[in-house]
Write a protein that holds these residues in place. Structure first.
Motif, PDB file in Angstrom:
ATOM      1  N   ASN A 237       0.810  -1.225   0.000  1.00  0.00           N
ATOM      2  CA  ASN A 237       0.000   0.000   0.000  1.00  0.00           C
ATOM      3  C   ASN A 237       0.841   1.271   0.000  1.00  0.00           C
ATOM      4  O   ASN A 237       0.496   2.256   0.661  1.00  0.00           O
ATOM      5  CB  ASN A 237      -0.910   0.044   1.229  1.00  0.00           C
ATOM      6  N   ALA A 238       1.960   1.236  -0.737  1.00  0.00           N
ATOM      7  CA  ALA A 238       2.867   2.394  -0.757  1.00  0.00           C
ATOM      8  C   ALA A 238       3.153   2.866   0.674  1.00  0.00           C
ATOM      9  O   ALA A 238       3.147   4.054   0.967  1.00  0.00           O
ATOM     10  CB  ALA A 238       2.317   3.525  -1.619  1.00  0.00           C
ATOM     11  N   TRP A 239       3.429   1.889   1.523  1.00  0.00           N
ATOM     12  CA  TRP A 239       3.777   2.122   2.930  1.00  0.00           C
ATOM     13  C   TRP A 239       2.675   2.889   3.679  1.00  0.00           C
ATOM     14  O   TRP A 239       2.929   3.521   4.700  1.00  0.00           O
ATOM     15  CB  TRP A 239       5.140   2.828   3.058  1.00  0.00           C
ATOM     16  N   GLY A 240       1.454   2.854   3.145  1.00  0.00           N
ATOM     17  CA  GLY A 240       0.317   3.489   3.834  1.00  0.00           C
ATOM     18  C   GLY A 240       0.180   4.977   3.559  1.00  0.00           C
ATOM     19  O   GLY A 240      -0.778   5.608   4.009  1.00  0.00           O
ATOM     20  N   LEU A 241       1.115   5.549   2.802  1.00  0.00           N
ATOM     21  CA  LEU A 241       1.122   7.013   2.641  1.00  0.00           C
ATOM     22  C   LEU A 241      -0.091   7.584   1.892  1.00  0.00           C
ATOM     23  O   LEU A 241      -0.499   8.713   2.179  1.00  0.00           O
ATOM     24  CB  LEU A 241       2.436   7.463   2.003  1.00  0.00           C
ATOM     25  N   PRO A 242      -0.700   6.853   0.925  1.00  0.00           N
ATOM     26  CA  PRO A 242      -1.882   7.438   0.286  1.00  0.00           C
ATOM     27  C   PRO A 242      -3.018   7.703   1.277  1.00  0.00           C
ATOM     28  O   PRO A 242      -3.722   8.702   1.181  1.00  0.00           O
ATOM     29  CB  PRO A 242      -2.319   6.381  -0.738  1.00  0.00           C
ATOM     30  N   TYR A 243      -3.173   6.802   2.232  1.00  0.00           N
ATOM     31  CA  TYR A 243      -4.238   6.994   3.230  1.00  0.00           C
ATOM     32  C   TYR A 243      -3.890   8.173   4.141  1.00  0.00           C
ATOM     33  O   TYR A 243      -4.743   8.957   4.531  1.00  0.00           O
ATOM     34  CB  TYR A 243      -4.401   5.747   4.102  1.00  0.00           C
ATOM     35  N   ALA A 244      -2.590   8.256   4.486  1.00  0.00           N
ATOM     36  CA  ALA A 244      -2.156   9.354   5.356  1.00  0.00           C
ATOM     37  C   ALA A 244      -2.403  10.694   4.663  1.00  0.00           C
ATOM     38  O   ALA A 244      -2.840  11.661   5.290  1.00  0.00           O
ATOM     39  CB  ALA A 244      -0.673   9.193   5.698  1.00  0.00           C
ATOM     40  N   ALA A 245      -2.151  10.740   3.351  1.00  0.00           N
ATOM     41  CA  ALA A 245      -2.373  11.980   2.605  1.00  0.00           C
ATOM     42  C   ALA A 245      -3.856  12.341   2.627  1.00  0.00           C
ATOM     43  O   ALA A 245      -4.223  13.506   2.829  1.00  0.00           O
ATOM     44  CB  ALA A 245      -1.878  11.813   1.169  1.00  0.00           C
ATOM     45  N   ALA A 246      -4.732  11.339   2.450  1.00  0.00           N
ATOM     46  CA  ALA A 246      -6.172  11.615   2.458  1.00  0.00           C
ATOM     47  C   ALA A 246      -6.605  12.124   3.837  1.00  0.00           C
ATOM     48  O   ALA A 246      -7.381  13.070   3.946  1.00  0.00           O
ATOM     49  CB  ALA A 246      -6.947  10.352   2.092  1.00  0.00           C
ATOM     50  N   MET A 247      -6.087  11.533   4.872  1.00  0.00           N
ATOM     51  CA  MET A 247      -6.514  11.919   6.223  1.00  0.00           C
ATOM     52  C   MET A 247      -6.057  13.324   6.580  1.00  0.00           C
ATOM     53  O   MET A 247      -6.787  14.093   7.178  1.00  0.00           O
ATOM     54  CB  MET A 247      -5.978  10.917   7.251  1.00  0.00           C
ATOM     55  N   THR A 248      -4.818  13.664   6.175  1.00  0.00           N
ATOM     56  CA  THR A 248      -4.251  14.934   6.637  1.00  0.00           C
ATOM     57  C   THR A 248      -4.359  16.045   5.594  1.00  0.00           C
ATOM     58  O   THR A 248      -4.083  17.195   5.904  1.00  0.00           O
ATOM     59  CB  THR A 248      -2.762  14.760   6.980  1.00  0.00           C
ATOM     60  N   GLY A 249      -4.714  15.682   4.371  1.00  0.00           N
ATOM     61  CA  GLY A 249      -4.825  16.704   3.330  1.00  0.00           C
ATOM     62  C   GLY A 249      -3.504  17.055   2.692  1.00  0.00           C
ATOM     63  O   GLY A 249      -3.289  18.182   2.238  1.00  0.00           O
ATOM     64  N   ALA A 250      -2.592  16.098   2.627  1.00  0.00           N
ATOM     65  CA  ALA A 250      -1.321  16.347   1.937  1.00  0.00           C
ATOM     66  C   ALA A 250      -1.549  16.272   0.430  1.00  0.00           C
ATOM     67  O   ALA A 250      -2.426  15.556  -0.050  1.00  0.00           O
ATOM     68  CB  ALA A 250      -0.292  15.306   2.357  1.00  0.00           C
ATOM     69  N   LYS A 251      -0.719  17.018  -0.307  1.00  0.00           N
ATOM     70  CA  LYS A 251      -0.714  16.903  -1.766  1.00  0.00           C
ATOM     71  C   LYS A 251       0.062  15.643  -2.120  1.00  0.00           C
ATOM     72  O   LYS A 251       1.090  15.357  -1.504  1.00  0.00           O
ATOM     73  CB  LYS A 251      -0.044  18.147  -2.360  1.00  0.00           C
ATOM     74  N   LEU A 252      -0.434  14.899  -3.102  1.00  0.00           N
ATOM     75  CA  LEU A 252       0.231  13.644  -3.488  1.00  0.00           C
ATOM     76  C   LEU A 252       0.840  13.786  -4.875  1.00  0.00           C
ATOM     77  O   LEU A 252       0.205  14.344  -5.781  1.00  0.00           O
ATOM     78  CB  LEU A 252      -0.792  12.513  -3.566  1.00  0.00           C
ATOM     79  N   VAL A 253       2.034  13.266  -5.045  1.00  0.00           N
ATOM     80  CA  VAL A 253       2.679  13.263  -6.364  1.00  0.00           C
ATOM     81  C   VAL A 253       2.995  11.810  -6.720  1.00  0.00           C
ATOM     82  O   VAL A 253       3.652  11.095  -5.953  1.00  0.00           O
ATOM     83  CB  VAL A 253       3.967  14.116  -6.349  1.00  0.00           C
TER      84      VAL A 253
END
Ligand code: ADP
Length: 547
Positions: A237-253
């Motif tokens: 799961n890409a080390w879980g980072l996509p979910y973390a981005a969704a939760m915190t509102g980070a921009k994803l590249v």
């Protein structure tokens, strides 16, 4: 007495709903398979994921259905993440670098029903489709005109975008609510020996893991972060980072299939990336690009943290990131069976006044356990070893996002205290920092003592002219096993065995000195970008060490 708070399940769909509501305009940027940059935001991704979910339901996808992807990091793959899991179906993310035999094995073992793939993998699917009897539908992840131009000869096939054509947005659609222990994703370990083994995550394990990786003392995700996912969506799961981005509102590249040094550097610069995650081989390629083009990353980039895991981060990499990039190399350790995060190497307040060199010494450790992960080291009899930074033992872990058993496997994997054996050997110091000595199958057993292949490799890549290094054990009549060092030179470098041994002199214990040093053009890598030691052992099995 039970508490009286609301019993709301921890579901992955809630992360997307939150992102849509509170970070609607934050971007998701993809370097597409075709090359051009695609931009969307969390609102659009949420809307497309819901339409996709409705389309999938029409295709018969329901709670527990197996939906597979053979795809790189793109917004389409991310839409599948949220749509499939949101329905309570299971997303089986397949590593496209696996051998055809392993691909056949895992698609059949998982009983995948629908398979989505990046268009460049069409020839692979054409070849293997007859060996995938459970798959009833194939979709190519691409624009419809590219799909029509490519026109692959695949049965029961369509372009991904056709799923949206007949599916308008439906404002009445809501994500189903179900038991948080329901399966969400399935990942197979690369299976360097035997068949790959499936690890089946749940919504609960994923959401809990996600909370912990987002903490600032952990990997750290926040609304002011821009995260470059070099680590693939098909690798834990890409080390879980996509979910973390969704939760915190980070921009994803998302880099798509473009993992070469130039593409990564350009994305880091153009998208103002603050956090990037990948295995060491990726960063080596980035360094080579910087060197070959005389770039100035300190001026061009604003990369705060580079998360490095999967293999040990060499000291040279930590130093280089600090000196030339102004970037903190954030060392982390985990595994597919752990969702993956176990330990992460942040510094403590007491380290504030250390010199850079003393700081690098700490950063070379894999790090301290995050909340939720219990760790212990034990000897061969299962006896706990002290946390004194000296005693080493088998590293065992326990926690709510750690495997209990493999998918369709009967064996209970846990010891009497509920701990899982990671297959790694480690020390733990007084502050709780774990240092990985080796994988138990890679450690060199010489004269009844251990030589760490990780430490030797780390030392060797510091030698001028050496680009990559691997150490394997060879049988030895007197010492049982002795180390062979296998090196790749930097382009144009003139380095030989004597120079490498002279460089290592004084940096490692005398008796650790490799018995021989050989040079190769390149090192074989596993499907997850690590040095393929088993392959090296086969190649060098008849190599004679000098007397
Ligand atoms: P695979 O087995 O498919 O390569 P994993 O990513 O699950 O995939 O591999 C986990 C293993 O990778 C760990 O058990 C450990 O041996 C190694 N590893 C992970 N992170 C580190 C690290 N920071 N330093 C050294 N080894 C690591």
């Amino acid at each position: 007495m039970l508490g009286q708070m609301q019993d709301k399940p921890l579901l992955i769909s809630s992360l997307l709903e939150h992102a849509e509501r509170f970070h609607p305009n934050v971007e998701i940027v993809t370097k597409t398979v075709e090359g051009p940059i695609h931009r969307c935001n969390w609102r659009e991704l949420g809307e497309r994921s819901r339409r996709l979910a409705i389309a999938l339901q029409k295709q018969g996808v329901k709670h527990g259905s197996m939906v597979a992807t053979l795809a790189t990091n793109t917004y389409r793959h991310l839409e599948l993440y949220f749509a499939v899991m949101g329905l309570g179906a299971v997303l089986h993310t397949i590593n496209p670098r696996l051998s055809p035999e392993h691909l056949e094995y895992i698609v059949n073992h998982a009983e995948d029903e629908i398979l989505f793939f990046d268009l460049p993998f069409a020839p692979l699917i054409e070849k293997l489709q007859s060996r995938f009897p459970t798959v009833r539908r194939f979709y190519a992840l691409a624009n419809q005109d590219s799909v029509e131009t490519a026109a692959p000869a695949i049965r029961d096939f369509a372009g991904y975008e056709t799923l949206f054509d007949d599916t308008p947005a439906d404002p009445s659609f809501t994500w189903p609510q179900f038991d948080e222990r329901s399966a969400s994703t399935l990942c197979y370990t690369s299976g360097t020996t035997g068949n790959p083994k499936g690890v089946l995550y749940s919504h609960r394990s994923t959401v809990l893991h996600n909370h912990v990786i987002s903490l600032s003392d952990s990997l750290g995700s926040s609304a002011d972060a821009t995260i470059l996912l070099v680590v693939p969506l098909f690798h834990v799961n890409a080390w879980g980072l996509p979910y973390a981005a969704a939760m915190t509102g980070a921009k994803l590249v998302l880099p798509g299939p473009h993992l070469d040094g130039k593409s990564i550097y350009d994305l880091l610069r153009d998208e103002r990336v603050t956090l990037a995650a990948g295995v060491p081989t990726i960063w080596q390629m980035l360094f080579q690009h910087v060197d070959a083009n005389g770039l100035k990353p300190r001026e061009d980039l604003c990369l705060k943290d580079a998360v490095v895991g999967g293999s040990a981060a060499p000291r040279m990499m930590i130093e280089r990131f600090d000196r030339d990039f102004g970037t903190f190399l954030l060392h982390a350790w985990g595994m597919t069976e752990m969702s993956p995060l176990g330990v992460v190497c942040r510094l403590l307040p007491k380290h504030a006044d250390l010199s850079p060199s003393q700081r690098y010494d700490i950063q070379m450790k894999q790090g301290r356990a995050v909340y939720g992960v219990q760790i212990k080291i034990v000897d061969d009899d299962g006896q706990r070893q002290p946390h004194d930074g000296k005693a080493s033992g088998k590293l065992m872990v326990s926690g709510p996002w750690i495997i209990g058993r493999y998918f369709k496997g009967d064996d209970n994997l846990l010891d009497s205290e509920g701990f899982f054996d990671t297959g790694d050997i480690a020390t733990i110091d007084e502050d709780g920092y774990v240092t990985l000595v080796d994988r138990s199958k890679d450690v060199i057993k010489s004269g009844g003592e251990w030589i760490s292949s990780i430490d030797l490799e780390n030392a060797a890549v510091g030698c001028p002219g050496i680009a990559m290094a691997a150490v394997i054990a060879l049988p030895h009549p007197k010492w049982q096993e002795r180390p062979l060092l296998i090196c790749v030179k930097k382009p144009g470098a003139e380095v030989d065995k004597a120079a490498v041994l002279a460089y290592l002199d004084g940096k490692i214990a005398k008796w650790w000195t490799p018995d021989d040093v050989v040079f190769v053009e390149s090192l074989p890598l596993t499907a997850t970008g690590k040095i393929y030691k088993l392959g090296l052992r086969q190649v060098f099995k008849d190599h004679e060490l000098p007397a």
